[in-house]
Design an enzyme around this catalytic site. Structure first.
Site, PDB file in Angstrom:
ATOM      1  N   CYS A 123      -5.014  10.372   1.072  1.00 16.44           N
ATOM      2  CA  CYS A 123      -4.106  11.392   1.611  1.00 16.44           C
ATOM      3  C   CYS A 123      -4.356  12.749   0.963  1.00 16.44           C
ATOM      4  O   CYS A 123      -4.765  12.834  -0.185  1.00 16.44           O
ATOM      5  CB  CYS A 123      -2.667  11.007   1.334  1.00 16.44           C
ATOM      6  SG  CYS A 123      -2.338   9.306   1.712  1.00 16.44           S
TER       7      CYS A 123
ATOM      8  N   ASN B 192       0.861  -1.178   0.000  1.00 17.71           N
ATOM      9  CA  ASN B 192       0.000   0.000   0.000  1.00 17.71           C
ATOM     10  C   ASN B 192       0.901   1.232   0.000  1.00 17.71           C
ATOM     11  O   ASN B 192       1.828   1.323   0.797  1.00 17.71           O
ATOM     12  CB  ASN B 192      -0.866  -0.071   1.270  1.00 17.71           C
ATOM     13  CG  ASN B 192      -1.846   1.069   1.422  1.00 17.71           C
ATOM     14  OD1 ASN B 192      -1.488   2.144   1.894  1.00 17.71           O
ATOM     15  ND2 ASN B 192      -3.085   0.848   1.022  1.00 17.71           N
TER      16      ASN B 192
HETATM   17  C1  LIG Z   1      -5.193   1.408  12.655  1.00 24.89           C
HETATM   18  C2  LIG Z   1      -5.510   1.470  11.195  1.00 24.89           C
HETATM   19  C3  LIG Z   1      -4.523   1.856  10.284  1.00 24.89           C
HETATM   20  C4  LIG Z   1      -4.788   1.930   8.921  1.00 24.89           C
HETATM   21  N1  LIG Z   1      -3.799   2.266   8.040  1.00 24.89           N
HETATM   22  C5  LIG Z   1      -4.056   2.287   6.698  1.00 24.89           C
HETATM   23  C6  LIG Z   1      -3.029   2.564   5.742  1.00 24.89           C
HETATM   24  O1  LIG Z   1      -1.867   2.770   6.094  1.00 24.89           O
HETATM   25  N2  LIG Z   1      -3.354   2.599   4.423  1.00 24.89           N
HETATM   26  C7  LIG Z   1      -4.627   2.348   3.985  1.00 24.89           C
HETATM   27  O2  LIG Z   1      -4.876   2.370   2.788  1.00 24.89           O
HETATM   28  N3  LIG Z   1      -5.616   2.051   4.863  1.00 24.89           N
HETATM   29  C8  LIG Z   1      -5.372   2.015   6.205  1.00 24.89           C
HETATM   30  N4  LIG Z   1      -6.381   1.696   7.083  1.00 24.89           N
HETATM   31  C9  LIG Z   1      -7.726   1.400   6.574  1.00 24.89           C
HETATM   32  C10 LIG Z   1      -7.976  -0.106   6.494  1.00 24.89           C
HETATM   33  O3  LIG Z   1      -7.077  -0.720   5.605  1.00 24.89           O
HETATM   34  C11 LIG Z   1      -9.413  -0.381   6.031  1.00 24.89           C
HETATM   35  O4  LIG Z   1      -9.631   0.191   4.772  1.00 24.89           O
HETATM   36  C12 LIG Z   1     -10.442   0.175   7.002  1.00 24.89           C
HETATM   37  O5  LIG Z   1     -10.009  -0.018   8.326  1.00 24.89           O
HETATM   38  C13 LIG Z   1     -11.821  -0.447   6.848  1.00 24.89           C
HETATM   39  O6  LIG Z   1     -11.808  -1.822   7.069  1.00 24.89           O
HETATM   40  P1  LIG Z   1     -12.198  -2.502   8.481  1.00 24.89           P
HETATM   41  O7  LIG Z   1     -13.511  -1.938   8.876  1.00 24.89           O
HETATM   42  O8  LIG Z   1     -12.219  -3.969   8.221  1.00 24.89           O
HETATM   43  O9  LIG Z   1     -11.122  -2.109   9.439  1.00 24.89           O
HETATM   44  C14 LIG Z   1      -6.100   1.613   8.458  1.00 24.89           C
HETATM   45  C15 LIG Z   1      -7.070   1.236   9.369  1.00 24.89           C
HETATM   46  C16 LIG Z   1      -6.811   1.154  10.724  1.00 24.89           C
HETATM   47  C17 LIG Z   1      -7.905   0.734  11.665  1.00 24.89           C
END
Ligand SMILES: Cc1cc2nc3c(=O)[nH]c(=O)nc-3n(C[C@H](O)[C@H](O)[C@H](O)COP(=O)(O)O)c2cc1C
Ligand SMILES: Cc1cc2nc3c(=O)[nH]c(=O)nc-3n(C[C@H](O)[C@H](O)[C@H](O)COP(=O)(O)OP(=O)(O)OC[C@H]3O[C@@H](n4cnc5c(N)ncnc54)[C@H](O)[C@@H]3O)c2cc1C
Ligand SMILES: Cc1cc2nc3c(=O)[nH]c(=O)nc-3n(C[C@H](O)[C@H](O)[C@H](O)COP(=O)(O)OP(=O)(O)OC[C@H]3O[C@@H](n4cnc5c(N)ncnc54)[C@H](O)[C@@H]3O)c2cc1C
Ligand SMILES: Cc1cc2nc3c(=O)[nH]c(=O)nc-3n(C[C@H](O)[C@H](O)[C@H](O)COP(=O)(O)O)c2cc1C
Ligand code: FES
Ligand code: FES
Lengths: 315, 280, 315, 280
Positions: free
Chosen positions: A138, A107
């Site tokens: 971003c 990513n």
């Molecule tokens: C602690 C945390 C850090 C995350 N860091 C990133 C990231 O670096 N890049 C990204 O594209 N998404 C990031 N996300 C988003 C997740 O990849 C995902 O799209 C989002 O949490 C929704 O899915 P979920 O409900 O299963 O967590 C992050 C999510 C969380 C909770």
């Protein structure tokens, strides 16, 4: 349709724009670290794919604490994209990661179109990387901080620049904080994305009533977890019906039934995020549960259920 | 158990540390006993053979609360006691919110889903040891004290404990006395021992030339660290933050370190005081 | 600041663009029926205000069942704006409603700008109505079904038309399904709204894995409840910092602390929706809890805490 | 109690109905007994003086499950039995999901937060009565049968009950027999009574000139309604839908009526079969 006996192992393989997965279950960026953190708690080689924490051109320290807060059936995070930067990532993390059997997707994120291009260029020939996922949530510092993920032309531009420097399968990860998610998906499809993944987090906030301070030092953060699943599923359904490239569903997926809902809505694969935190082996349970589901439904291949939600009077 | 760490492990890249020193387990742990004191302090002892076998004082476990999505995240608790003979560990906590209330309502036929042992615990420094605990921060110090008692004469060491009042503090005093230690106490209301804060007790033990181990409310630890730096004493602190994973994956458990952020779940929860940024 | 003793009753009065409320706690449209349904379970006269189910020009039968489904810490609804129509509303409901002590606000909706204007005109002189709330989440059938609530100029147009026919305090209720909520709020402020209320529901979906059918006959529905609170709070914070008219916070409010969070973020009043279903007396509990909060904080008036979230280094 | 409704209340505008016939209460109800059968059927009896005093057969209560937000909504359950002397009511339900599982785990020192009595119950039609129940649909019929038994000779009436197997059905048979009724039974697997579906039993009781009261799975009720319309018998059906409020406020509990939608929580759950749109 072939008849399936209890012994037949259903076929879980799916293909995402050149990326061949043994099953549709991947881990979402930022919720699985650099995978090694989970290596004692599940068999990483059983995963359909692994997406590592977002990587930027330079190392980033991330936001001041507190960075996370629990909400009703969800959590807010404002990690601030803390990461070691692309060069240290290649040098320090890839040695270990390259040994994994599961396809690895990196990513990437940047503050300008050029940054995205440069990171992709540096990752392009690295052994063990099977694809890139572009995080467009971003802010574009050159365009006054408007997120790449909210303006179709900006999202398309990032996609084009990355497309130019790499042949790797290219997934563009969409932000849900938009009026029209279909427009965003079409824009990046037109710009050369091999797949779209959605959703990233919804922008949210929490305040501590007693101290009257925001619960996150960053004031706002990204909402994830079961709370957002209905929004994610709706967007996946809308996008899958409007683009030709494969869609990867993300958002609140916590069990096999959740994952199946996204496939029925049109996703070719899914990513599990927040659930990894409270149930580290959840992905393995989902893979197993998908097999059981296919057996119960008398299906032989997971590919046969993709997009088969019955919305008409057909029943 | 309770290994003496010789190399300065903070020079090693944090993620390779994992592979070196730790292996965490997810265990479904039957509850053996659960007791609840007058001051809403709960002690749960569970069978957890893998965790009990490998745990060090200062390490913690992540506990799943309920089976639903509310609360969603696991809750971190220090390992309060570890009984390798009986393959059991104990957690000691105060009911402060929804998660701890739900845990307090469990019964001996229920079980707890734990991940652990996690993080970096206390490392053995120069003897004698002085343990300084405040409130629920006393919980991990008991495991440390047990290990100390198993190795050396309890006479060498100092145990300084504080809490709001006698009701909260007395059970701890009994515990540590049970190991053979003389315990010095302070309470906010003066109902047991010194009327005041536990760091005050440090003055009475100087001159002291050993290692300070402390856990408790942040202002208390700040006080301890201030005194230690005045006296140039090595001090280890156990920190608390909100945690989502406990595994070093979410990067949510940050605190400001001497240079840049550190992650409490992986590089801590125990840190040399000198590694943490204090507002002294 | 005056010192408050345990006996002083804190002052909870707030004013919303000419609407004087005894306290900031109102019931959200569609979640409190026509109020009568709750009359045995709480004292309606203690409420800051009551907002009744959305009223259209003609009666509407609503959507086919199933219309509701529970989700993680939330629910999806696709009621389809079932209501008796403005004329029957006035004839059948207003007799009873006019007797209530709490200010009554009527939520209105239409498929065209003209419909909104016509409903407002018919309600304008009706005894017992203290204000109107315009629900702009509905699709504009003349403009190809694009929701009024997603295009600033369309939202402004509806506001202007209604403004022209009534002197009643006018609240415009914003949809959260937009990229830029501030832009929407500013558009309706410019068009003459006395206040904005937000948020309406997030668009979501749920699928039954076994039958492969959407759980709502309408396929998509509106997500409400504690799950959406972080998104609502963020939007209220953003809007309150950008408009001069009062903001009413809505979304997942379930207890006094939730309500206080919205006030700290800048809301002058709040509405309770889904929580009424599982805890009919929740509004009364919130009012009581607000008083306790003010006492604990040493404040004498609820107005003194509005917008006082401490976001800087001020501590 | 169990009032004979003389006017056709469906001519009256539904919302004024509320004020006429109903007054619902929110009560915090201590659990008196909770029993769980082999087939995951749970019976909870609670002290609920206001609800017990005013409840009619066919009415229901909305039950809060847990104190958190998951599950969020109350769960509707018919009043299975009502003991006015002891101010108690009983609920009988099968564990089918998260909410019912949580309720099944309660203990006699816990309490239930109930809203009720809700909705429109059975109205007394021409005698004799024939009660046709399938599966958990039998639950509300027991309250109805008790009222019948209190008014008239049990010999006049027919009780036809069906379930998947003997294990599920036998406890019900004992209950109704206890009231003095002769019970006819059908099971899907033939392990008790007729091997087949409960509507089949209707054939054996014709000629019959009374009122049919039915509750059970939708396909079963459809079958009963089909037979009744063939025989021109008046029939009352008790419907189930998803409900958010149970108060007529959310408009979520719609089913297709003869002309337009009806709301099960307020205009039902019991309807004259003729008021409901069937796909016969
Ligand atoms: C602690 C945390 C850090 C995350 N860091 C990133 C990231 O670096 N890049 C990204 O594209 N998404 C990031 N996300 C988003 C997740 O990849 C995902 O799209 C989002 O949490 C929704 O899915 P979920 O409900 O299963 O967590 C992050 C999510 C969380 C909770
Ligand atoms: C490494 C570590 C070890 C700990 N060991 C112990 C222990 O041995 N005994 C003990 O009683 N407590 C311990 N804690 C604190 C314990 O985790 C919290 O009290 C618990 O998570 C609160 O959960 P809750 O659902 O009851 O409270 P919530 O309703 O979630 O919150 C109530 C209060 O607790 C605070 N809190 C919530 N989660 C955390 C968290 N993860 N860390 C710190 N504070 C939190 C909240 O800010 C709030 O003030 C430890 C925390 C950490 C990080
Ligand atoms: C008026 C009325 C009276 C009822 N009386 C009884 C009774 O006496 N005994 C009994 O066992 N059951 C009764 N039910 C059904 C009972 O409400 C559901 O079984 C219960 O809500 C399921 O909750 P859960 O959390 O365990 O299941 P969930 O996990 O929510 O769902 C499990 C299954 O139950 C279904 N379900 C969920 N909520 C409802 C609902 N509100 N109505 C109908 N089905 C639902 C779901 O569609 C799913 O198939 C009644 C329902 C209504 C509307
Ligand atoms: C069943 C239901 C019906 C609703 N009907 C309306 C409506 O008619 N008009 C309207 O503006 N909002 C309507 N809403 C939205 C609510 O008023 C509120 O904005 C939303 O539910 C978010 O608040 P909550 O999370 O507290 O429920 C409805 C919500 C629900 C759950
Ligand atoms: S708690 Fe997740 S990295 Fe520390
Ligand atoms: S359940 Fe809300 S109207 Fe019937």
């Amino acid at each position: 349709m072939d008849t399936v006996t209890a012994n037949t192992r259903p076929d879980l393989r799916v293909s995402i724009g050149g990326l061949e997965l043994a099953n549709p279950v991947m881990t979402a960026s930022g919720t699985f670290g650099y995978a090694q953190e989970f290596s004692n708690l599940l068999d990483l080689d059983q995963l359909g794919g692994i997406i590592v924490k977002g990587i930027s051109l330079e190392p980033r320290p991330g936001n001041p604490p507190p960075r996370i807060v629990e909400t009703a059936c969800g959590m807010l995070n404002a990690i601030g994209l803390e990461n070691v930067g692309v060069d240290r990532f290649i040098k320090e993390k890839m040695v270990w990661l390259a040994k994994l059997a599961s396809p690895l997707v990196v990513n990437i994120l940047g503050d300008s179109v050029e940054e995205y291009g440069e990171i992709a260029r540096r990752l392009d020939q690295v052994e063990g990387i099977s694809g890139l996922e572009i995080n467009i949530s971003c802010p574009n510092v050159k365009k006054g901080g408007v997120a790449f993920g909210t303006v179709p032309t900006m999202a398309a531009e990032v996609t084009k620049v990355v497309r130019r420097v790499t042949e790797l399968p290219l997934i563009v990860k969409l932000s849900p904080n938009v009026t029209n998610i279909v427009e965003m998906a079409k824009a990046v499809e037109g710009a050369g994305a091999d797949a779209v993944s959605l959703i990233n987090t919804l922008i949210g906030m929490a305040i501590d009533a007693k101290s009257r301070r925001p619960k996150l030092a960053n004031i706002i953060g990204g909402l994830s977890g079961p709370a957002i699943k209905p929004v994610a599923l709706r967007m996946v359904y809308q996008v899958a019906g409007s683009v030709k490239i494969p869609v990867i569903g993300i958002g609140g997926i916590s069990c096999a039934d959740d994952a199946v809902e996204f496939l029925l809505a049109g996703a070719t694969a899914i990513q599990v995020g927040t659930a990894n935190f409270y149930e580290p082996a959840v992905t393995i349970q989902i893979i197993q549960g998908m097999e059981d589901y296919l057996r119960q439904q008398g299906e032989t291949s997971i590919r046969d259920i993709i997009g088969t939600v019955r919305t008409g009077a057909e029943v | 158990m309770f290994s003496v760490v010789k190399t300065d492990i903070r020079q090693i890249e944090p993620y390779s540390l994992v592979a070196f020193f730790m292996s965490e387990f997810q265990e479904n742990c039957p509850i053996e006993t659960i007791t609840r004191s007058a001051s809403d302090v709960v002690c749960i002892t569970v069978l957890a053979s893998q965790i009990a076998r490998t745990a060090c004082p200062g390490q913690f476990v992540m506990v799943r609360v309920g089976n639903g999505y509310d609360p969603l995240l696991r809750r971190p608790f220090s390992i309060h006691a570890c009984d390798q003979k009986n393959n059991s560990i104990s957690l000691l906590f105060k009911v402060v919110g929804q998660g701890t209330a739900m845990l307090a309502a469990l019964a001996p036929d229920d079980s707890l889903d734990l991940i652990g042992p996690l993080g970096k615990g206390f490392s053995f420094g120069n003897t004698p040891a002085c343990l300084v605990g405040g409130g629920m921060g006393i919980a991990p110090l008991y495991f440390l004290a047990s290990e100390l008692a198993a190795r050396e004469s309890t006479n060498d060491h100092h145990i300084l404990l504080g809490a709001r009042n006698r009701e909260e503090l007395a059970p701890f005093v009994d515990q540590f006395s049970g190991l053979g230690f003389a315990v010095q106490t302070a309470t906010d209301d003066g109902s047991l021992g010194h009327h005041g804060f536990v760091p005050d007790l440090l003055d009475a033990i100087t001159p002291f030339a050993g290692t300070i181990y402390t856990c408790g409310p942040h202002p208390m630890m700040e006080n301890v660290v201030r005194k230690c730096s005045q006296l140039s004493l090595p001090c280890q602190v156990s920190l608390e933050t909100h945690m989502a994973c406990g595994l070093g994956a979410c990067l949510g458990c940050t605190v400001a370190g001497k240079d840049g952020y550190v992650h409490v779940c992986k590089q801590g929860p125990v840190f040399p005081a000198s590694e943490v940024k204090w507002t002294l």
